[in-house]
Every structure is written in structure tokens, then in C-alpha cells.
Design a protein around this motif. Structure first.
Motif, short mmCIF file in Angstrom:
data_model
loop_
_atom_site.label_atom_id
_atom_site.label_comp_id
_atom_site.label_asym_id
_atom_site.label_seq_id
_atom_site.Cartn_x
_atom_site.Cartn_y
_atom_site.Cartn_z
N GLN A 83 2.26 1.61 -3.52
CA GLN A 83 1.24 2.05 -4.46
C GLN A 83 0.92 3.53 -4.30
O GLN A 83 0.72 4.25 -5.28
CB GLN A 83 -0.03 1.21 -4.29
CG GLN A 83 0.14 -0.23 -4.78
CD GLN A 83 -1.06 -1.10 -4.45
OE1 GLN A 83 -1.72 -0.90 -3.42
NE2 GLN A 83 -1.36 -2.06 -5.30
N LYS A 84 0.90 4.01 -3.07
CA LYS A 84 0.66 5.44 -2.83
C LYS A 84 1.77 6.29 -3.42
O LYS A 84 1.51 7.34 -4.01
CB LYS A 84 0.52 5.70 -1.33
CG LYS A 84 -0.79 5.19 -0.72
CD LYS A 84 -0.83 5.46 0.78
CE LYS A 84 -2.13 4.94 1.38
NZ LYS A 84 -2.19 5.15 2.86
N SER A 85 3.00 5.82 -3.27
CA SER A 85 4.12 6.60 -3.82
C SER A 85 4.06 6.63 -5.35
O SER A 85 4.36 7.66 -5.98
CB SER A 85 5.45 6.03 -3.34
OG SER A 85 5.70 4.76 -3.91
N GLU B 22 0.82 -1.21 0.00
CA GLU B 22 0.00 0.00 0.00
C GLU B 22 0.85 1.26 0.00
O GLU B 22 0.56 2.24 -0.68
CB GLU B 22 -0.94 -0.02 1.20
CG GLU B 22 -2.05 -1.06 1.09
CD GLU B 22 -2.87 -1.18 2.36
OE1 GLU B 22 -2.57 -0.43 3.32
OE2 GLU B 22 -3.79 -2.02 2.41
N THR B 23 1.95 1.22 0.75
CA THR B 23 2.85 2.38 0.77
C THR B 23 3.47 2.59 -0.60
O THR B 23 3.56 3.73 -1.10
CB THR B 23 3.96 2.16 1.82
OG1 THR B 23 3.36 2.01 3.11
CG2 THR B 23 4.91 3.33 1.85
N THR C 44 1.33 6.33 -7.21
CA THR C 44 0.21 7.20 -7.59
C THR C 44 0.63 8.67 -7.51
O THR C 44 0.31 9.47 -8.39
CB THR C 44 -0.99 6.95 -6.66
OG1 THR C 44 -1.41 5.59 -6.78
CG2 THR C 44 -2.16 7.87 -7.01
#
Length: 845
Positions: free
Chosen positions: A73-75, A70-71, A77
Motif C-alpha cells: 500500500q505504501k508503494s 502495508e508495504t 501511494t
């Protein structure tokens, strides 16, 4: 040990000052943006592999991995938003005609480069830990390093002695010398000579000295970047052949040099491109001289990948509706037609016996009327033989041009665009199968990738190459097709997914070389320019930057694609060549052939979306001995004209247990239009059949005396018989007078089909994925899976016939085992894929 930093081989991470004197040019910033955007999508692809690996991980062990994912993927995005902002800054500068980048844009690109490097390192480390936890310490996170994606054209390395690629080749129509194309990592570019090389004298091409000795800037660029180029050779088929000035000056007033239509119109040209009459000896000699001169001039060019000598087939006439379209009416063509008949029948009495005619001599035979002017109600021996003659003539011409190239250059591959799906327009007179059989090409292309029936054509081309041994390729490849999901013309994410799915299908269906089209012009119906149309074609579009991801997949699965073939399917679609040649004419500017619609729509749409595996087989291959016994079902897409021997073999095959499904009444006549009807009457009983509108194939069918083996009959609201099925010895026959386009007709179709083939070799519960089984000679199988949707991530349960205790998802690094269930000789597992994403599952016993 793998170095994660290689993930960003093209990224520029040096820190720049912001003073105006040291700012890069706007052009170099555009290139840097392209490098960073391609690297970004390579990172995203790794993140998607991680997500799938977590999907396979037991629920109790996912926790820590999920948080890290999740971390990441956030970066990623956030980085995509930063790249979009950088493109916005670029746009502002472009609009103001700035020569240099701005400090703001330069710093933004620096920040993105650093962040992408960090994200790439994090992604590889996470994938490595996940993979080793599932597959052991031998797991590799990145089997294809990103430096492996760089252009690497080397003729001696990538082509074997038989001109077969050892590796999937990615090419484009980009210009040699254009650095803006480099981020996409194409192995070769478009031609350096334009559409053709002028020929100023017989057997001599007008090539500048710098191009002869390789000192031109384009060649220095290719040398530096390890790139090649392909050559569009100017023999473009029919109305597009290059005509050299000397030949034009000598023969412009000779009407027989130019193609003549049935109404006497001569298609002259004075602009360097023309419709040469292929039956004129001087025209043929000129074309052969031109091809031989090309081969001789370019044989030692180490950068040249191949000759593409028939790039875009079209009908000769291409006249407005209501006017003639056919070739074959020149005086030399008529003489050649008579010679063809004389060679085939030997004597006029033999011809008369076969034709049921009474000609006095071969010289008394003239071509039939152009079917676009006088549409026939039914084929005749004359009309059918004229069609065969025209196809045969093109085959002889193409083979002579291939041989001419070989005189000049015995080594380099020769590419030909061998017609289109189901042999394209009959008016073209290009029989795709006969062209391949003749040996008129090494690599085979077809041109319908940007139009329907692009997806059926991929299967069709693979099917023919499977039989001929030729190499299927896709030149002038419009990467924005086929479109099998929603597509908004303004959505780069839609186009990115469409591109990934499109490339995947081409690879799965056997293509060994792709030439992406275009960079410099955005065709309105295609929206296919790699450069941004709205920014003056100065910078790469975001969606185009996914190409290196597709190349990495191609190289990852290269050995599998090279060493396997599509598993032999239970279903084949028989190409009814005689019926195609005798079919109702469709105007070239309004439609393709009659059979394009029947096979490409009415049959394809029944089978492909439901993962029924099928291939095509031309009826000529059956006549040559192709065994139908390896298939359970043969589908005939409108075959009212069948050669007697094909009818014989179908009847024998049905008796042995095969199932024949026909759209339209099959075998009413032989190719000459003489009555036959055995295929229907022997299986169903005494039959009356007719074309309600002669020449339009609207069938009326009446069972006068029904065999006891007839199991089902369906009538429409007018009381007309529309479909019936019958058992015949050990086999079965299902015939519909038209398409299976109603609920009750489709229910009958699928019931007969499923009873005939049993369980599909591979299926998924909701048909959310496209499934293709490929198989090695020793039996190892691989399931290629694609999510064809452009927006939706999809999850489905897949079932494969067979007990495969070990299934490995090879699309995650070097491969991760999947949880599977084996019951009753069937293996099942769940799979989740992003839009346009594909993967390969290794199936091991």
C-alpha cells in the motif's frame, strides 16, 4: 500458470534515452500517462482485494500478510504521487506549447512503469498466497487477465441470434481514430458519421466511398484495435428529427408537415432538423424511408454495433411557461384522433354510453384544450382518450420505424430511448411500457442518468425489461451520476468513487451495454469529460482511469449477471398509468411529471436507503394478467384514477392477504373521471373525499361511517385526517392523503410495512451498504453489495434470510470463503468496502 506481468498489458517499460532527438511527442506522453494511470488503479484494486482477504483471515494468521500489505500500500501511494507529479510536468509543457516531452517527464514515466510492474507482480503473488490459504490451490488471483480488457468488438461473437449481448459491452462517445481513448479499453466508440448521415435522394444516403468500402482511416483504426462503433441515427424524437434537403424543399410550405400547437402556431424549420407531424402520411413515409435506407446502407458493416434511433425524447412544444406544449392539433392529427375513436368504439352511441355524452357523430369531436393553457380540474373521457391516442400514435410510429430498419438490416440491434422514469412527461406522449410491448426496439435506454431521478429510473427500467424481455442499456451515460455521497468538483478521488459506484449500479440493475459520455466537452453541471478540461482536453483525467477496473468487475461477474435476475421482491410499486396521463401538468423546463416526484422521491426515499427490495409494475401489466399474488405489498404513488378492473384485482388481492399502501386517495375515479371510490369505501367505510384545490391533488378525506376494521387514524394540527389503516378480510390497507413525511406518519408506514413483509431478504445493521439479491433459475443466490459513499470506507454486519453455511466473496480473485454465523434461519457476516467499491457474495446452502 498465471503470468503476473499481464497485469500491465498496456504499460510501456522500455528504457529511453534523454536526448531531445529521441524524446516522444507530448501527445504520446499523454497516452502513456493514461496507460500507466489505468494500470495503477488496476493494481490498487488488487491491493484492495488483498486487504479484504486479510479481513477474513483469522486474527492469529494475519501478521505476516498485514506487513506485506502495508508495504504494498505504501508503494502504491507513492506511485500515485509520482503519477500526479508526472501530470504536473505535463501541464508545464502543455502551457508552453511544447511539441515534445521533456527528459524529466520521460524518465519519470519510465520509473513509474518499472515500479508499477513490480507492484503488480507483488500484489498478484500476495493475493495468490492468501487465496490459496483460504480457498485451496484452485484459487486464481486474476480470473480476468488484463489483456481480456482490451477492445474486442466482434459482432458474431458477442451477440446471439436474438441480438442479446453475451457479454457486458463497454462503449463510449470517443472518436474512432483517437489513440488517447485506448487506455480505457472501450469495446466500441461513438459514431463515425456524426449525428446523422445525410440523405441526398429518396432511399439513398450520402456516404463517402471510403466509408462504404471500409478504407477510411477510422475503419483502419477500428480494425487494428478490434473496436466497433454505434450509430446515432438522426431520428431523434419529436423536435430533433433530421429532415433531408430534398424533403425540406418539397414540403417546407406545407403546414401540415410540421407540428402544430393548440394556438395555431406551426413549428416550421428550415435548418435540416425539425418537428415533423407524425400524423402526416408524407412525414411518416419520409421517416420510414430514411430508417430503411440506413439499414440497407449499413447492414454489412462489421464494425457497427447498433442503431440508436430515438436518442433523446423531449416534448414537442418546449415553449416558455404559459404557452401551449401539446401536439395533436394538426388537421391530420384531428382526423387520426376521430379514426382512433371510431375504431375503438365502432359507433357513436357506444362512445356516448361510455362517455356519458351526447355527440352526434365522430366528426363532431375535437381535441380538448391544451392542459398547459387551460388546466383541467378533473379528467374527462375526452381528455383521457386524447392522451391514450397520442401515446398510441407514437407507439405505432416507433414500431413502423423499427420495421423499416428491419427491412434494410434484419440483424443488428436497434436501440430506443423509451421515455423516462414513470413514463416521463405526459406531454411527451411516450408510454414506456407500451413502447416496449410493441416491439419497437431490441435494447432499451432511458435518458435520466445525469439527473435525478437517475437511481429510481435504473430500477424502473429494469422492472419493465424484466416483464418485456428487452435488453436494458445506458447510452450517453454520464458516469459522474448518481451522486449519493459528498462530491467536491475539484476532487478526482470523489469522482473516481462516484464512477465506480455508478457503473456498479448499472450492472446490478441489468444494463448489458454502457456508452460513456463524454471525452471532448466537460458539461458544467456534470464534470464528465474523460479528458482534462484544464489541459485542453489533451490528457486523461485521473478519475477516468478507473474505468478499466469497472470493466474488469463487469467481466468477472459477467456470467452471473447474464444468468440471474433480481430476486422477486415482497414489494412492488404500481405505475398508475391512468393517473399519470390525468396528472397535473408540470412544465417540461421546470419539472418532470407529477409522479416522478411522488414515486422517485417520496416513495423511493422511504424504501431504497433502508434496503427494502422493490420493483415497479405498470397497471397495464396487471390488466394483462400480471399476478400480484407473488408480492406481499403494493404501493400506489398517487392513483386517484384507476381502471375499474385494476380496482377489482386490488380488492381481491387484499382480501387474500395483501397489503396496499397508498400515497394519496386511490381510485376516487375511473380513468374518465367518473366516480368510483370503492377501494376506499369498501376497506374503510363510508367516505367523503375531495380535491381541495381542484386539479392540484391536495386531498381532503373524511370517514363518515368507519368500519370496525379501521385500526389507526392520524390527524394533523388542523384536525384533518392525514392517514388511516384498516384490516380488510385477510389483508390490510394504509392510506395517507400525501407523503409520509412526518415522524408519526413514517412510524406508521414502517410498522405496517414490516408487519406485512416480515424480515427483509437481506439487510445490514446500519444500512451502510446497498444490497441487491439476484437469483438463478435453479435457486442459487448472489448478494451484490455496494458501498455508495464517495469518501468513507465502511464496515457493517449483513444478514440474509436463509441458512447459508458457505458464503464466498467472489470479488477477491476467484473467490474466498467468509466467516459466517447461522442462527434461526438467518445468515450473517461482516464486510468492509472502500468508497464506491462493490462485491458479490455467493450464498450456498
Amino acid at each position: 500458470m498465471l503470468k503476473p506481468v499481464c497485469l500491465l498489458a498496456f504499460a510501456i517499460v522500455i528504457t529511453r534515452t534523454s536526448s531531445a532527438e529521441t524524446l516522444p511527442s507530448l501527445g504520446s506522453s499523454a497516452i502513456r500517462y493514461g496507460q500507466l494511470m489505468t494500470d495503477h488503479w488496476l493494481n490498487v484494486d488488487v491491493a484492495r482485494q488483498i486487504e479484504r482477504a486479510v479481513f477474513y483471515t483469522p486474527q492469529s494468521k494475519r501478521g505476516g500478510f498485514l506487513a506485506e500489505l502495508e508495504t504494498l500500500q505504501k508503494s502504491l501511494t507513492a506511485l500515485e504521487k509520482q503519477l500526479d507529479s508526472a501530470q504536473g510536468l505535463y501541464k508545464q509543457l502543455f502551457i508552453t506549447n511544447a511539441a515534445q516531452s521533456s527528459a524529466e517527464l520521460d524518465m519519470a514515466l519510465n520509473r513509474i512503469a518499472s515500479a508499477e510492474t513490480a507492484a503488480g507482480k507483488t500484489a498478484l503473488e500476495l493475493l495468490k498466497r492468501l487465496g490459496q490459504a483460504s480457498a485451496g490451490n484452485e484459487f486464481r488471483a486474476l480470473p480476468i487477465a488484463n489483456e481480456d480488457l482490451a477492445p474486442a468488438w466482434n459482432k458474431g461473437h458477442w451477440l446471439d441470434a436474438n441480438r442479446r449481448p453475451r457479454r457486458i459491452l463497454f462503449g463510449s462517445t470517443g472518436k474512432a481514430g483517437d489513440d488517447r481513448t485506448l487506455p480505457l479499453r472501450f469495446d466500441f466508440s461513438g459514431g463515425v458519421f456524426g449525428f446523422n448521415i445525410p440523405m441526398t435522394a429518396s432511399n439513398r444516403l450520402d456516404i463517402p466511398q471510403a466509408f462504404r468500402d471500409g478504407s477510411a482511416p477510422e475503419f483502419n483504426w477500428m480494425r487494428t484495435n478490434h473496436s466497433g462503433y454505434h450509430y446515432w441515427a438522426g431520428v431523434y424524437n419529436n423536435q430533433n428529427s433530421y429532415v433531408a434537403p430534398g424533403f425540406l424543399a418539397q414540403h417546407i410550405n406545407d403546414d401540415d408537415i410540421w407540428m402544430k400547437l393548440a394556438d395555431g402556431k406551426v413549428l416550421k424549420s428550415a435548418n435540416g432538423w425539425g418537428q415533423l407531424n407524425i400524423w402526416n402520411p408524407r412525414a411518416r413515409d419520409y421517416l420510414e424511408d430514411y430508417c430503411e435506407a440506413q439499414g440497407r446502407a449499413l447492414r454489412d458493416d462489421p464494425f457497427l454495433v447498433c442503431y440508436d434511433y430515438t436518442a433523446e425524447p423531449h416534448p414537442f412544444g418546449s415553449q416558455p411557461p404559459g404557452q401551449p406544449q401539446y401536439s395533436g392539433y394538426n388537421a391530420s392529427a384531428i382526423r387520426a384522433f376521430r379514426d382512433y375513436l371510431k375504431n375503438k368504439f365502432q359507433s357513436i352511441s357506444s362512445l356516448n354510453q361510455a362517455w356519458h355524452s351526447n355527440y352526434s357523430a365522430f366528426d363532431s369531436i375535437s381535441p380538448p384544450a391544451d392542459p398547459y393553457i387551460s388546466p383541467p380540474e378533473k379528467a374527462t373521457p375526452l381528455s383521457y382518450e386524447f392522451e391514450l391516442f397520442r401515446c398510441h400514435s407514437h407507439m405505432l410510429l416507433w414500431k413502423s420505424l423499427y420495421d423499416a430498419y428491419r427491412k434494410g438490416d434484419p440483424v443488428k440491434p436497434i436501440v430506443a430511448n423509451a421515455g423516462m422514469f414513470m413514463s416521463g412527461w405526459p406531454v411527451e406522449a411516450l408510454d414506456s411500457w407500451q413502447l416496449q410491448k410493441s416491439g419497437a426496439m431490441d435494447w432499451v435506454d432511458m435518458h435520466m442518468n445525469n439527473f435525478w431521478p437517475n437511481l429510481p429510473e435504473q430500477i424502473y427500467l429494469y422492472s419493465l425489461c424484466r416483464l418485456s424481455g428487452k435488453i436494458p442499456v445506458q447510452f450517453e451515460y454520464v458516469w459522474t451520476f448518481p451522486r449519493t455521497g459528498p462530491l467536491d468538483d475539484s476532487s478526482e478521488s470523489d469522482f473516481r468513487a462516484a464512477c465506480q459506484a455508478s457503473v456498479w449500479r448499472n450492472l446490478v440493475w441489468g444494463k448489458k451495454a454502457l456508452v460513456f459520455f463524454d471525452f471532448y466537452y466537460d458539461w458544467p453541471a456534470y464534470h464528465n469529460a474523460f479528458f482534462n478540461r484544464d489541459l485542453g482536453y489533451s490528457i486523461l483525467r485521473p478519475s477516468a482511469c478507473v474505468v478499466p477496473v469497472t470493466k474488469r468487475k463487469a467481466l468477472r461477474f459477467n456470467d452471473i449477471l447474464m444468468q440471474t435476475e433480481i430476486a422477486n421482491p415482497p414489494i412492488v410499486i404500481l405505475q398508475p398509468t391512468a393517473s399519470i396521463l390525468n396528472s397535473p401538468p408540470q412544465h417540461p423546463n421546470q419539472n418532470f411529471s407529477y409522479h416522478t416526484t411522488v414515486a422517485g422521491k417520496q416513495v423511493h426515499d422511504l424504501l431504497f436507503p433502508r434496503n427494502y427490495p422493490f420493483l415497479y409494475v405498470p397497471e397495464e401489466a396487471v390488466l394483462d394478467g400480471y399476478s400480484l399474488s407473488q408480492h406481499k405489498v403494493v404501493i400506489l404513488p398517487q392513483a386517484p384514477y384507476l381502471p375499474e378492473k385494476v380496482t377489482d384485482r386490488l380488492l381481491t388481492w387484499i382480501k387474500s392477504g395483501g397489503t396496499l399502501i397508498s400515497l394519496g386517495l386511490p381510485g376516487l375515479w375511473n380513468p374518465y373521471g367518473h366516480d368510483d371510490l370503492r377501494l376506499v369505501s369498501q376497506t374503510f367505510g363510508q367516505t367523503r373525499a375531495a380535491d381541495r384545490q381542484p386539479g392540484h391533488w391536495i386531498w381532503q378525506w373524511e370517514l363518515v361511517k368507519t368500519n370496525s376494521s379501521v385500526t389507526e387514524q392520524i390527524y394533523n394540527e388542523k384536525g384533518h385526517l392525514t392517514a388511516a389503516s384498516a384490516h380488510f378480510v385477510k389483508g390490510r390497507v394504509l392510506i395517507s392523503t400525501g407523503p409520509f413525511d412526518s415522524a408519526n406518519l413514517q412510524a406508521l408506514f414502517y410498522r405496517v410495512l414490516d408487519q406485512s413483509i416480515g424480515a427483509k431478504p437481506a439487510s445490514c445493521d446500519r444500512n451502510l451498504f446497498e444490497l441487491v439479491l439476484r437469483k438463478e433459475n435453479h435457486g442459487q443466490q448472489y448478494l451484490f453489495v455496494l458501498n455508495p459513499h464517495t469518501r468513507d470506507s465502511r464496515e457493517d454486519r449483513i444478514s440474509v434470510q436463509g441458512k447459508f453455511a458457505r458464503c464466498v466473496d467472489l470479488g477477491i480473485g476467484s473467490g474466498i470463503p467468509m466467516p459466517v454465523t447461522v442462527e434461526h434461519a438467518e445468515t450473517s457476516f461482516r464486510l468492509r468496502l472502500y468508497p464506491g467499491e462493490g462485491t458479490v457474495i455467493s450464498l450456498s446452502l
